[in-house]
Design an enzyme around this catalytic site. Structure first.
Site, PDB file in Angstrom:
ATOM      1  N   TYR A 238       0.812  -1.218   0.000  1.00  0.00           N
ATOM      2  CA  TYR A 238       0.000   0.000   0.000  1.00  0.00           C
ATOM      3  C   TYR A 238       0.848   1.271   0.000  1.00  0.00           C
ATOM      4  CZ  TYR A 238      -3.955   3.063   0.625  1.00  0.00           C
ATOM      5  OH  TYR A 238      -4.892   4.039   0.413  1.00  0.00           O
ATOM      6  N   ASP A 326       4.473 -13.337  -7.134  1.00  0.00           N
ATOM      7  CA  ASP A 326       3.552 -12.498  -6.376  1.00  0.00           C
ATOM      8  C   ASP A 326       2.193 -12.478  -7.044  1.00  0.00           C
ATOM      9  OD1 ASP A 326       2.327 -10.716  -4.723  1.00  0.00           O
ATOM     10  OD2 ASP A 326       3.489  -8.970  -5.352  1.00  0.00           O
TER      11      ASP A 326
END
Length: 406
Positions: A238, A326
């Site tokens: 984030y 990922d």
């Protein structure tokens, strides 16, 4: 207020040293999934109007406003003697032969609210270049500790031994090539706090950017020797929001603007992935019940899985990841996002090298933007591929792409 802070300082550091390991361990065992999970839930929620985290457009309008004359300069507090007071003699359990200085403490960002941010700062080794740049590192979430996560399990100078009591040196720590600030942000994360409880409920991108800017201005008064250094802001997950928005805040104060783009394409198969570790899709699921936490177990069990990471600087922009491992923020989604910018390709897709092996792949676009993948890494690159991460950041700090030859 000042008297209370002065009296409490010795107690604070005693608590800090005692709590250091607990925070580091909990960041593995309880918050390992949180950084990516909160980001994922936020993206998949469609960013509802009720969300406290505003869109980039409303965020920019709320922060800068339509009338620049309404901007109020941040308050700079006296910092005399604070640097010396923040210096750490030694962390508990640290190995012998530590050749760099380290500091930790609080910087007040809102005196009225009693809001202060905690930082951990590690300098480059004393015999290294005195011109090494300054990096501000931010973990994501929102709500993940940059101390327990970034500093103690990814790119910091130490890692925690399995005994939970002692440290060992991270040979590929980023302070080998830079001086690194690990900032706990926003207030309520890690050791950062506010005496006004409503600050926790009302936190969002806007307040995070303003508080971080206020922190930096005051921190540089505390450490004035770094005012002339090259400065970079880096982060993961984030922090892909935090980094450009803080950069925008800095640029705004120099009468400039900035913006960022997010794209959800590339993670459309989310419901079909099965029972895997979304942050490192080829890693085995932890089956050791003594380490198990949540659905996928402790990151300690999975050899400290690795990172999607984005970093920006005032003179060069780069985003890097590895869509091979990922699944939370895959490289495919990043490439879709970059396609929106419609940039020309300056240097086509090619391999880069670290220690005579392919470290990943890179493409350079017109305008100073590059996409760099890190081979064998998932969501925590400096943890899972520390040597390749160091090769990358070393090149980045020099304003160059990673080496294209072995």
């Amino acid at each position: 207020m000042e008297l209370t802070a002065t009296i409490m300082k010795p107690v604070l550091y005693s608590c800090l040293l005692f709590s250091f390991w607990l925070l580091s361990f909990l960041s593995f065992c309880e918050a390992a999934d949180r950084q990516g999970e909160i980001l994922h839930k936020l993206l998949m929620s469609g960013r509802s109007e009720k969300s406290r985290i505003s869109s980039s457009r409303s965020w920019a309008a709320g922060l800068h406003g339509s009338n620049p004359s309404t901007y109020s300069p941040v308050c700079i507090e006296p910092q005399d003697g604070e640097m010396e007071a923040d210096e750490i003699d030694a962390l508990p359990g640290q190995p012998d032969g530590v050749d760099f200085d380290q500091y930790a403490g609080y910087v007040t960002v809102d005196q009225k609210a009693g809001r202060a941010l905690f930082y951990y700062f590690v300098e480059s080794p004393r015999n290294s270049s005195s011109n090494n740049p300054l990096i501000l590192w931010l973990n994501g979430g929102p709500g993940c500790s940059s101390l327990g996560y970034g500093a103690m399990s990814e790119l910091g100078p130490f890692r925690v031994n399995s005994d939970g009591q002692t440290l060992f040196r991270n040979d590929f720590a980023w302070n080998n090539v830079a001086n690194v600030i690990f900032l706990e942000s926003p207030a309520g994360v890690g050791f950062s706090y506010s005496n006004t409880s409503s600050n926790y409920d009302n936190a969002g991108d806007t307040t995070t950017a303003i508080d971080t800017y206020t922190f930096l201005v005051n921190w540089l008064e505390r450490f004035p020797q770094y005012k002339s250094r090259d400065f970079f802001i880096a982060g993961e997950s984030y922090a892909g929001h935090y980094v450009p928005q803080i950069s925008s805040t800095i640029l705004y104060n120099n009468e400039n603007t900035n913006q960022t783009v997010i794209n959800l394409k590339g993670i459309a198969a989310d419901d079909e992935i099965g029972d895997i570790d979304i942050y490192n899709i080829y890693a085995p699921i932890c089956l050791d019940s003594s380490l198990k936490n949540g659905s996928h177990g402790s990151r300690l069990c999975m050899d400290r899985s690795a990172t999607y990471y984005s970093t920006y600087s005032k003179k060069y922009h780069s985003k890097w990841s590895d869509g091979d491992k990922d699944g939370r923020v895959p490289v495919v989604a990043t490439r879709y996002s970059l396609n929106v910018l419609k940039l020309g390709v300056k240097n086509g897709w090619h391999a880069w090298y670290s220690e005579k092996e392919v470290g990943g792949y890179v493409v350079e676009y017109e305008g100073g933007l590059a996409l760099v993948t890190v081979r064998g890494a998932g969501h925590l690159v400096p943890s899972n591929q520390p040597q390749r991460a160091l090769t990358f950041i070393s090149s980045f700090l020099q304003g160059t792409l990673p080496p294209s030859t072995p």
